[in-house]
Motif scaffolding. Sequence first.
Motif, PDB file in Angstrom:
ATOM      1  N   ALA A 112     -11.422  12.524 -44.883  1.00 15.04           N
ATOM      2  CA  ALA A 112     -11.774  11.853 -43.631  1.00 15.04           C
ATOM      3  C   ALA A 112     -11.200  12.591 -42.435  1.00 15.04           C
ATOM      4  CB  ALA A 112     -11.248  10.414 -43.665  1.00 15.04           C
ATOM      5  N   VAL A 185     -19.604   6.436 -41.405  1.00 13.39           N
ATOM      6  CA  VAL A 185     -20.849   6.840 -40.728  1.00 13.39           C
ATOM      7  C   VAL A 185     -21.746   7.497 -41.776  1.00 13.39           C
ATOM      8  CG1 VAL A 185     -19.797   7.147 -38.455  1.00 13.39           C
ATOM      9  CG2 VAL A 185     -19.793   9.049 -40.077  1.00 13.39           C
ATOM     10  N   LEU A 190     -21.172  15.970 -38.308  1.00 14.39           N
ATOM     11  CA  LEU A 190     -19.916  15.388 -37.855  1.00 14.39           C
ATOM     12  C   LEU A 190     -20.181  14.732 -36.503  1.00 14.39           C
ATOM     13  CD1 LEU A 190     -18.690  18.216 -39.611  1.00 14.39           C
ATOM     14  CD2 LEU A 190     -17.068  16.338 -39.618  1.00 14.39           C
ATOM     15  N   GLU A 191     -19.156  14.116 -35.917  1.00 12.21           N
ATOM     16  CA  GLU A 191     -19.387  13.308 -34.731  1.00 12.21           C
ATOM     17  C   GLU A 191     -19.226  14.113 -33.445  1.00 12.21           C
ATOM     18  OE1 GLU A 191     -17.401  12.207 -37.412  1.00 12.21           O
ATOM     19  OE2 GLU A 191     -19.315  11.342 -38.047  1.00 12.21           O
ATOM     20  N   MET A 209     -17.687   9.531 -44.599  1.00 10.02           N
ATOM     21  CA  MET A 209     -19.101   9.279 -44.927  1.00 10.02           C
ATOM     22  C   MET A 209     -19.277   8.614 -46.299  1.00 10.02           C
ATOM     23  SD  MET A 209     -20.590  12.953 -43.661  1.00 10.02           S
ATOM     24  CE  MET A 209     -19.986  13.709 -42.144  1.00 10.02           C
ATOM     25  N   THR A 232      -8.542  15.494 -43.365  1.00  8.30           N
ATOM     26  CA  THR A 232      -8.912  16.913 -43.486  1.00  8.30           C
ATOM     27  C   THR A 232      -9.173  17.578 -42.139  1.00  8.30           C
ATOM     28  OG1 THR A 232     -11.189  16.197 -43.834  1.00  8.30           O
ATOM     29  CG2 THR A 232      -9.908  16.717 -45.805  1.00  8.30           C
ATOM     30  N   ASP A 233      -9.361  16.788 -41.085  1.00  6.95           N
ATOM     31  CA  ASP A 233      -9.552  17.376 -39.754  1.00  6.95           C
ATOM     32  C   ASP A 233      -9.136  16.374 -38.692  1.00  6.95           C
ATOM     33  OD1 ASP A 233     -12.029  16.233 -40.959  1.00  6.95           O
ATOM     34  OD2 ASP A 233     -12.787  16.391 -38.925  1.00  6.95           O
TER      35      ASP A 233
HETATM   36  N1  HPA Z   1     -16.237  12.795 -39.642  1.00  7.56           N
HETATM   37  C1  HPA Z   1     -16.932  12.248 -40.640  1.00  7.56           C
HETATM   38  N2  HPA Z   1     -16.669  12.493 -41.899  1.00  7.56           N
HETATM   39  C2  HPA Z   1     -15.669  13.310 -42.206  1.00  7.56           C
HETATM   40  C3  HPA Z   1     -14.909  13.919 -41.221  1.00  7.56           C
HETATM   41  C4  HPA Z   1     -15.204  13.649 -39.864  1.00  7.56           C
HETATM   42  O1  HPA Z   1     -14.580  14.155 -38.928  1.00  7.56           O
HETATM   43  N3  HPA Z   1     -13.993  14.702 -41.845  1.00  7.56           N
HETATM   44  C5  HPA Z   1     -14.183  14.562 -43.166  1.00  7.56           C
HETATM   45  N4  HPA Z   1     -15.207  13.723 -43.392  1.00  7.56           N
END
Ligand code: HPA
Length: 270
Positions: A112, A185, A190-191, A209, A232-233
């Motif tokens: 996530a 989502v 990505l967003e 997701m 992860t980010d």
């Molecule tokens: N957004 C949505 N899903 C994700 C993200 C994110 O930044 N990082 C890992 N899965």
Amino acid sequence: MFDTIKEVTAFLKHKGITSPDTGIVLGTGLGKLVSEIEIEVAIDYADIPHFPVSTVESHKGRLIYGNLKGHKVLAMQGRFHIYEGYSLQQVTLPIRVMKMLGVKWLLLSNAAGAINKSYQKGDLMLLDDHINLLPENPLTGKNIDELGPRFPDMSCPYSPVINHKMETAAQLLNITLHKGVYAVVSGPNLETRAEYRYLGLIGADVVGMSTVPEVIIANHMGLPCAAVSVVTDLCDPDNLVPAKLEDILETAGKAEIGLIRLFNEVISKL
Ligand code: HPA
């Protein structure tokens, strides 16, 4: 749908998956826990009737049955997502089958992005609650009364019993485990910065997701579940760097060690 669930259950029983205690769903880049399982049965999703197949390369696509810490576990090495084009009924079919096979506890993991600015890459977060932003619901359509009620309660979607064990295990192992809200989502993009800002405003700590459809289905069937996100980010709208799948997978791979230790400890206490 119920006939399909029963057919898949009978198929897997016939293959020797007779008495699993704990179901495990391993998310993006998080499949290594299976190396700790003394495997009795391993089946590719492609060989299971009615099962979708993972179309994402970072997801292996195997069902693993065996012993972990003295418990019989049934692990999904790779899961299904709405962005792959599957309906949420397909995405959650394995969870319904797990319950029919006798699973009593469900542990899920996912990768996530962190909305909460105090989180760091590689951190783990225990889901305390979630916000469902998916365009569909896995319970849409005629209710299967044999499995659960038409209007399942969601006042406490994550098992306080397992969550307590998770927090105790994290303390014991000296692992930082945040507790927060996961927003789901549909992806696959990505967003945008504005979307990350919005997710923060509505109370999300992380965004991903997956996981929520499985949790809805587990709650429908009265199957206690818990889920852990691997950050992860970082999704700071004011300092956003483009997210790359390689980086996400690399971070997931590094953080996976802590996740495996945590799941091992919790499973030994279930
Ligand atoms: N957004 C949505 N899903 C994700 C993200 C994110 O930044 N990082 C890992 N899965």
